[in-house]
Design a protein around this motif. Structure first.
Motif, PDB file in Angstrom:
ATOM      1  N   ASP A 147      14.322  12.545 -42.745  1.00  0.00           N
ATOM      2  CA  ASP A 147      13.068  12.665 -41.996  1.00  0.00           C
ATOM      3  C   ASP A 147      12.268  11.353 -42.054  1.00  0.00           C
ATOM      4  OD1 ASP A 147      13.689  15.228 -41.363  1.00  0.00           O
ATOM      5  OD2 ASP A 147      12.198  16.181 -42.644  1.00  0.00           O
ATOM      6  N   ALA A 148      12.228  10.754 -43.246  1.00  0.00           N
ATOM      7  CA  ALA A 148      11.453   9.522 -43.405  1.00  0.00           C
ATOM      8  C   ALA A 148      12.069   8.403 -42.586  1.00  0.00           C
ATOM      9  CB  ALA A 148      11.394   9.123 -44.883  1.00  0.00           C
ATOM     10  N   ASP A 149      13.376   8.330 -42.576  1.00  0.00           N
ATOM     11  CA  ASP A 149      14.054   7.278 -41.828  1.00  0.00           C
ATOM     12  C   ASP A 149      13.823   7.449 -40.327  1.00  0.00           C
ATOM     13  OD1 ASP A 149      16.106   5.047 -42.563  1.00  0.00           O
ATOM     14  OD2 ASP A 149      16.787   5.896 -40.665  1.00  0.00           O
ATOM     15  N   VAL A 150      13.959   8.688 -39.859  1.00  0.00           N
ATOM     16  CA  VAL A 150      13.741   8.965 -38.434  1.00  0.00           C
ATOM     17  C   VAL A 150      12.293   8.655 -38.060  1.00  0.00           C
ATOM     18  CG1 VAL A 150      13.603  10.822 -36.720  1.00  0.00           C
ATOM     19  CG2 VAL A 150      15.593  10.652 -38.199  1.00  0.00           C
ATOM     20  N   THR A 151      11.372   9.068 -38.911  1.00  0.00           N
ATOM     21  CA  THR A 151       9.950   8.827 -38.633  1.00  0.00           C
ATOM     22  C   THR A 151       9.659   7.336 -38.524  1.00  0.00           C
ATOM     23  OG1 THR A 151       9.238  10.876 -39.667  1.00  0.00           O
ATOM     24  CG2 THR A 151       7.615   9.132 -39.557  1.00  0.00           C
ATOM     25  N   GLU A 152      10.220   6.588 -39.442  1.00  0.00           N
ATOM     26  CA  GLU A 152      10.006   5.144 -39.419  1.00  0.00           C
ATOM     27  C   GLU A 152      10.478   4.549 -38.089  1.00  0.00           C
ATOM     28  OE1 GLU A 152      12.387   1.546 -40.975  1.00  0.00           O
ATOM     29  OE2 GLU A 152      11.854   2.817 -42.678  1.00  0.00           O
ATOM     30  N   ARG A 153      11.665   4.981 -37.675  1.00  0.00           N
ATOM     31  CA  ARG A 153      12.240   4.446 -36.443  1.00  0.00           C
ATOM     32  C   ARG A 153      11.468   4.901 -35.203  1.00  0.00           C
ATOM     33  NH1 ARG A 153      17.751   2.020 -37.063  1.00  0.00           N
ATOM     34  NH2 ARG A 153      17.997   2.804 -34.957  1.00  0.00           N
ATOM     35  N   VAL A 154      11.064   6.167 -35.213  1.00  0.00           N
ATOM     36  CA  VAL A 154      10.350   6.709 -34.048  1.00  0.00           C
ATOM     37  C   VAL A 154       8.978   6.040 -33.911  1.00  0.00           C
ATOM     38  CG1 VAL A 154       9.168   8.778 -33.200  1.00  0.00           C
ATOM     39  CG2 VAL A 154      11.555   8.917 -33.881  1.00  0.00           C
ATOM     40  N   LEU A 155       8.260   5.900 -35.033  1.00  0.00           N
ATOM     41  CA  LEU A 155       6.939   5.265 -34.960  1.00  0.00           C
ATOM     42  C   LEU A 155       7.067   3.815 -34.501  1.00  0.00           C
ATOM     43  CD1 LEU A 155       4.948   6.659 -38.040  1.00  0.00           C
ATOM     44  CD2 LEU A 155       5.052   7.527 -35.713  1.00  0.00           C
ATOM     45  N   ALA A 156       8.125   3.155 -34.966  1.00  0.00           N
ATOM     46  CA  ALA A 156       8.332   1.767 -34.543  1.00  0.00           C
ATOM     47  C   ALA A 156       8.575   1.699 -33.040  1.00  0.00           C
ATOM     48  CB  ALA A 156       9.503   1.152 -35.304  1.00  0.00           C
ATOM     49  N   ARG A 157       9.342   2.639 -32.521  1.00  0.00           N
ATOM     50  CA  ARG A 157       9.616   2.642 -31.074  1.00  0.00           C
ATOM     51  C   ARG A 157       8.367   2.953 -30.276  1.00  0.00           C
ATOM     52  NH1 ARG A 157      15.223   2.428 -30.243  1.00  0.00           N
ATOM     53  NH2 ARG A 157      15.205   3.009 -28.063  1.00  0.00           N
ATOM     54  N   LEU A 158       7.595   3.894 -30.777  1.00  0.00           N
ATOM     55  CA  LEU A 158       6.358   4.251 -30.065  1.00  0.00           C
ATOM     56  C   LEU A 158       5.373   3.098 -30.058  1.00  0.00           C
ATOM     57  CD1 LEU A 158       5.699   7.853 -31.415  1.00  0.00           C
ATOM     58  CD2 LEU A 158       6.546   7.215 -29.156  1.00  0.00           C
ATOM     59  N   SER A 159       5.478   2.223 -31.070  1.00  0.00           N
ATOM     60  CA  SER A 159       4.539   1.111 -31.185  1.00  0.00           C
ATOM     61  C   SER A 159       4.962  -0.101 -30.365  1.00  0.00           C
ATOM     62  CB  SER A 159       4.416   0.681 -32.650  1.00  0.00           C
ATOM     63  OG  SER A 159       4.104   1.774 -33.459  1.00  0.00           O
ATOM     64  N   SER A 160       6.132  -0.035 -29.781  1.00  0.00           N
ATOM     65  CA  SER A 160       6.627  -1.205 -29.067  1.00  0.00           C
ATOM     66  C   SER A 160       6.178  -1.218 -27.597  1.00  0.00           C
ATOM     67  CB  SER A 160       8.160  -1.223 -29.130  1.00  0.00           C
ATOM     68  OG  SER A 160       8.678  -1.962 -28.047  1.00  0.00           O
ATOM     69  N   PRO A 161       5.349  -2.204 -27.225  1.00  0.00           N
ATOM     70  CA  PRO A 161       4.892  -2.278 -25.834  1.00  0.00           C
ATOM     71  C   PRO A 161       6.061  -2.410 -24.859  1.00  0.00           C
ATOM     72  CG  PRO A 161       3.639  -3.786 -27.218  1.00  0.00           C
ATOM     73  CD  PRO A 161       4.777  -3.273 -28.055  1.00  0.00           C
ATOM     74  N   LYS A 162       7.097  -3.127 -25.273  1.00  0.00           N
ATOM     75  CA  LYS A 162       8.241  -3.360 -24.389  1.00  0.00           C
ATOM     76  C   LYS A 162       8.953  -2.048 -24.056  1.00  0.00           C
ATOM     77  CE  LYS A 162      10.346  -7.403 -25.544  1.00  0.00           C
ATOM     78  NZ  LYS A 162      11.355  -8.085 -26.355  1.00  0.00           N
ATOM     79  N   LEU A 163       9.234  -1.269 -25.121  1.00  0.00           N
ATOM     80  CA  LEU A 163       9.909   0.015 -24.911  1.00  0.00           C
ATOM     81  C   LEU A 163       9.037   0.987 -24.136  1.00  0.00           C
ATOM     82  CD1 LEU A 163      11.657   0.532 -28.334  1.00  0.00           C
ATOM     83  CD2 LEU A 163      12.767   0.438 -26.114  1.00  0.00           C
ATOM     84  N   ARG A 164       7.724   0.918 -24.393  1.00  0.00           N
ATOM     85  CA  ARG A 164       6.823   1.831 -23.703  1.00  0.00           C
ATOM     86  C   ARG A 164       6.809   1.537 -22.208  1.00  0.00           C
ATOM     87  NH1 ARG A 164       2.259   4.843 -25.163  1.00  0.00           N
ATOM     88  NH2 ARG A 164       3.096   4.768 -27.264  1.00  0.00           N
ATOM     89  N   ALA A 165       6.795   0.244 -21.896  1.00  0.00           N
ATOM     90  CA  ALA A 165       6.778  -0.153 -20.484  1.00  0.00           C
ATOM     91  C   ALA A 165       8.034   0.353 -19.773  1.00  0.00           C
ATOM     92  CB  ALA A 165       6.659  -1.668 -20.373  1.00  0.00           C
ATOM     93  N   ALA A 166       9.170   0.236 -20.459  1.00  0.00           N
ATOM     94  CA  ALA A 166      10.436   0.700 -19.865  1.00  0.00           C
ATOM     95  C   ALA A 166      10.401   2.209 -19.624  1.00  0.00           C
ATOM     96  CB  ALA A 166      11.592   0.341 -20.778  1.00  0.00           C
ATOM     97  N   LEU A 167       9.847   2.920 -20.587  1.00  0.00           N
ATOM     98  CA  LEU A 167       9.752   4.372 -20.491  1.00  0.00           C
ATOM     99  C   LEU A 167       8.831   4.773 -19.335  1.00  0.00           C
ATOM    100  CD1 LEU A 167      10.828   6.826 -22.021  1.00  0.00           C
ATOM    101  CD2 LEU A 167       8.842   6.716 -23.521  1.00  0.00           C
ATOM    102  N   THR A 168       7.685   4.119 -19.266  1.00  0.00           N
ATOM    103  CA  THR A 168       6.724   4.423 -18.196  1.00  0.00           C
ATOM    104  C   THR A 168       7.343   4.163 -16.833  1.00  0.00           C
ATOM    105  OG1 THR A 168       5.036   3.670 -19.728  1.00  0.00           O
ATOM    106  CG2 THR A 168       4.331   4.031 -17.465  1.00  0.00           C
ATOM    107  N   LYS A 169       8.085   3.062 -16.752  1.00  0.00           N
ATOM    108  CA  LYS A 169       8.711   2.705 -15.482  1.00  0.00           C
ATOM    109  C   LYS A 169       9.690   3.798 -15.057  1.00  0.00           C
ATOM    110  CE  LYS A 169      11.215  -1.046 -13.252  1.00  0.00           C
ATOM    111  NZ  LYS A 169      12.673  -1.029 -13.442  1.00  0.00           N
ATOM    112  N   SER A 170      10.507   4.229 -16.011  1.00  0.00           N
ATOM    113  CA  SER A 170      11.499   5.257 -15.701  1.00  0.00           C
ATOM    114  C   SER A 170      10.826   6.574 -15.306  1.00  0.00           C
ATOM    115  CB  SER A 170      12.438   5.432 -16.899  1.00  0.00           C
ATOM    116  OG  SER A 170      12.604   6.777 -17.229  1.00  0.00           O
ATOM    117  N   ILE A 171       9.707   6.879 -15.944  1.00  0.00           N
ATOM    118  CA  ILE A 171       8.995   8.116 -15.626  1.00  0.00           C
ATOM    119  C   ILE A 171       8.347   8.021 -14.244  1.00  0.00           C
ATOM    120  CG2 ILE A 171       6.992   9.533 -16.243  1.00  0.00           C
ATOM    121  CD1 ILE A 171       7.733   8.875 -19.189  1.00  0.00           C
TER     122      ILE A 171
END
Ligand code: ZN
Length: 309
Positions: A166-190
């Motif tokens: 759980d801790a490992d997944v949380t670390e990775r998920v929070l890091a992804r949510l914090s990434s402007p680059k990944l967020r932009a890609a997600l928003t674009k796809s949505i």
């Protein structure tokens, strides 16, 4: 005592080869990279710690959150400016890193033994047989995720401590949510989805195609294989559209992709909301068997992440 990475023995001058490594680690993590990924990268590049050892998540954490990175030193509870010590990181970067890496809420979230396990619904998989890992807890013992397959049918019967995974997944998920680059890609796809109405109409259309394929086969108009290929494709299209709809819904309650905002959000989000977020990002995580006895720890090679596209 050995010197801090990036600094000379006296701790008053930076080392030309090492300071950029620190900055690279900081950028990687703040852009959504994981500690685990960083460990791999450093190993591949042959970059070792001061004592010549392989970097570990904990040593990276310790190095980056050392106040010396901003030319300061901790005295009691306070940070004191060190004279003539050039900073390696900007204060703002350093603060964001501390928030990201030292979040006590994360430890609290995953530390409790009675905590409901985070990963349900087959998100965690057995590296031996590929089937779901289920969480089980017995009194006085830490919860574990265990392979659900009857013994004899799985070559490995993987088991792992729930709080570690759980801790490992949380670390990775929070890091992804914090990434402007990944967020932009997600928003674009949505955004390609269009309005909610348009998405629902699309799903309806796909469902009628699905039915039509079955009817065409029944009427002898198409072969079984043609029908199979068609229905597989339609099903995948429906799943992709539904995922985007879910992502749209979940993203609406997420803050900006900034580590402190994300950590703050995590602090107040309920488990269900948090699970929703995990489910729109993570397809599944496979835990490979280990030679050690018992549930065992989680070394770098044991977990394989598959993120949703
Ligand atoms: Zn298994």
């Amino acid at each position: 005592m050995s010197r801090a990475y990036g600094w000379n023995d006296k701790g008053n001058a930076t080392i030309e080869d090492e300071a950029p490594v620190i900055r690279m680690m900081a950028t990687t993590l703040l852009e959504g990279g994981s500690l685990r990924g960083l460990v791999e990268h450093l190993k591949a590049e042959g970059i070792a710690t001061v004592s010549g050892k392989t970097w570990q998540p904990v040593t990276i954490k310790r190095a980056l959150t050392n106040p010396r990175m901003i030319g300061k030193k901790k005295v009691g509870d306070k940070l004191v400016e060190l004279a003539d010590v050039p900073p390696i990181l900007q204060t703002r970067t350093y603060n964001r890193l501390c928030k990201l890496l030292l979040d006590p809420e994360r430890a609290k979230f995953t530390g409790g033994r009675t905590q409901v396990a985070l990963l349900g619904g087959g998100i965690a998989r057995c590296g031996g047989c590929g089937r779901a890992l289920y969480s089980s807890a017995s009194t006085g013992r830490a919860a574990v995720y265990t392979c659900s397959t009857r013994s004899g049918e799985c070559p490995a019967t993987v088991s792992v401590q729930a709080e570690l995974l759980d801790a490992d997944v949380t670390e990775r998920v929070l890091a992804r949510l914090s990434s402007p680059k990944l967020r932009a890609a997600l928003t674009k796809s949505i955004n390609e989805l269009g309005s909610r109405d348009a998405a629902e109409a699309r799903i309806e259309d796909l469902q009628s195609r699905y039915t039509a394929l079955g009817e065409d086969f029944a009427d002898g108009l198409i072969e079984r294989e043609t029908m199979r290929a068609g229905t597989d494709k339609v099903r995948a299209n429906i799943a992709a559209t539904e995922l985007k709809m879910k992502q749209q819904e979940v993203l609406a309650y997420l803050p900006e992709p900034d580590p402190s905002a994300i950590v703050e959000w995590r602090e107040q989000a309920g488990l269900r909301q948090y699970r929703d977020v995990v489910s729109i990002l993570l397809d599944h995580v496979t835990v490979k068997p280990t030679d050690r006895r018992g549930p065992g720890g989680l070394d770098d090679e044991r977990i394989v992440y598959v993120w949703k596209k």
